[in-house]
Write an enzyme that holds these catalytic residues in place. Structure first.
Site, mmCIF file in Angstrom:
data_model
loop_
_atom_site.group_PDB
_atom_site.id
_atom_site.type_symbol
_atom_site.label_atom_id
_atom_site.label_comp_id
_atom_site.label_asym_id
_atom_site.label_seq_id
_atom_site.Cartn_x
_atom_site.Cartn_y
_atom_site.Cartn_z
ATOM 1 N N LYS A 107 0.858 -1.193 0.000
ATOM 2 C CA LYS A 107 0.000 0.000 0.000
ATOM 3 C C LYS A 107 0.891 1.240 0.000
ATOM 4 C CE LYS A 107 -2.761 1.340 3.594
ATOM 5 N NZ LYS A 107 -2.198 2.650 3.981
ATOM 6 N N GLU B 139 -9.491 7.753 3.382
ATOM 7 C CA GLU B 139 -9.439 8.031 4.824
ATOM 8 C C GLU B 139 -9.911 9.443 5.131
ATOM 9 O OE1 GLU B 139 -5.899 6.827 6.949
ATOM 10 O OE2 GLU B 139 -6.487 7.947 8.742
HETATM 11 O O1 KIV Z 1 -1.478 2.396 8.715
HETATM 12 C C1 KIV Z 1 -2.657 2.005 8.743
HETATM 13 O O2 KIV Z 1 -3.081 1.280 9.657
HETATM 14 C C2 KIV Z 1 -3.546 2.424 7.662
HETATM 15 C C3 KIV Z 1 -4.995 2.129 7.791
HETATM 16 C C4 KIV Z 1 -5.608 2.869 8.894
HETATM 17 C C5 KIV Z 1 -5.726 2.314 6.518
HETATM 18 O O3 KIV Z 1 -3.098 2.973 6.705
#
Ligand code: KIV
Length: 281
Positions: free
Chosen positions: A118, A186
């Site tokens: 991600k 978010e």
């Molecule tokens: O770092 C994280 O836990 C996240 C989520 C809250 C989406 O990016």
């Protein structure tokens, strides 16, 4: 080799195909025991860089390193069979160049066995998403409030209010066109999250966004009531494990001081049984 008994893990294309269907269930995990708890209930388990704040007591996610992410992702991988494992690329590990992003993402995948990474950022990171996906690295994107940019935003504020909505909408479209298989939204206004979900072709995963999103994600320690440093409005606490743990620790401390612990059932008898073949109890 027989495939009998082997659980088929969820893949990025499986997630992509869930657009507009049953909502995707997603949670974070940072350790093997928590991964074992969440795996059977989740479509996606994210080793988020939130690990820095939640487990390491850091003031933000900015000083989380690739080595920290690799260590936690390996632990989580050992507790998983079914859900898709996605791991956050930490701040500074992918922004410098396409080559840096590929090198670090490939290392993360090779060393941890995760199936996707991600990245935070919208239009500015789209070229990186295109570069990685074309080279075998599935990418989940993250737009709206991107905590790695906390200093640019001046705090953990809702993003995309009023005229700023268009910026977030363009970010979501850009990451989708670049090949991300899903996107975290978010802390954006509900109508904006709903509109983005209706208008882009990849699943949106909401956190502080909208029930209309294609899925939801929470930090597991937040929803279990284990992380008390902040209580964001978007977190629903399903249980107060922190309070239960604190009461248990207080009871233990009292028992030790009053010599109520250990009791007879917690100590071992003499050695005679062991010598005669019986197990010492
Ligand atoms: O770092 C994280 O836990 C996240 C989520 C809250 C989406 O990016």
């Amino acid at each position: 080799m027989s495939a009998v008994g082997v659980v088929k893990a969820i893949t990025p294309p499986n997630i992509r195909a869930r657009k507009g269907s049953t909502p995707l269930v997603c949670l974070t995990a940072y350790t093997t025991p928590v991964a074992r708890l969440v795996d059977g209930h989740c479509d996606i388990v994210l080793v988020g860089d939130s690990v820095g704040m939640v487990l390491h007591g850091l003031p933000s996610t900015l000083s989380v390193t690739l080595d920290m992410m690799i260590m936690h992702a390996k632990a989580v991988r050992r507790g998983m069979e079914r859900a898709l494992l996605v791991v956050d690329m930490p701040f500074g590990s992918y922004e410098e160049s396409l080559e840096q992003a590929f090198r670090n993402s490939a290392r993360l995948m090779a060393e941890t066995g995760c199936a996707a990474v991600k990245l935070e950022g919208g239009a500015t990171i789209a070229e990186t998403i295109r570069f990685l996906t074309a080279r075998g690295i599935p990418v989940m994107a993250h737009v709206g409030l991107t905590p790695q940019a906390v200093n640019v935003f001046g705090g953990y504020r809702v993003q995309g209010r009023g005229e700023d909505a268009d910026r977030i909408w363009r970010d979501a479209l850009a990451v989708s066109e670049a090949g991300a298989f899903s996107v975290v939204l978010e802390k954006v206004p509900e109508p904006l999250a709903r509109r983005i979900t209706e208008e882009i072709p990849i699943p949106t995963i909401g956190i502080g966004a909208s029930a209309a999103c294609d899925g939801q994600i929470l930090v597991v320690d937040d929803m279990l009531g284990l992380f008390g440093d902040f209580r964001p409005k978007f977190v629903k606490r399903y249980v107060e494990l922190g309070e239960a743990a604190s009461a248990a620790i207080e009871a233990y401390a009292c028992d030790v001081k009053e010599r109520r612990f250990p009791a007879a059932e917690h100590v071992f008898g003499d050695e005679l049984k062991a010598i005669t073949g019986g197990e010492a109890t």
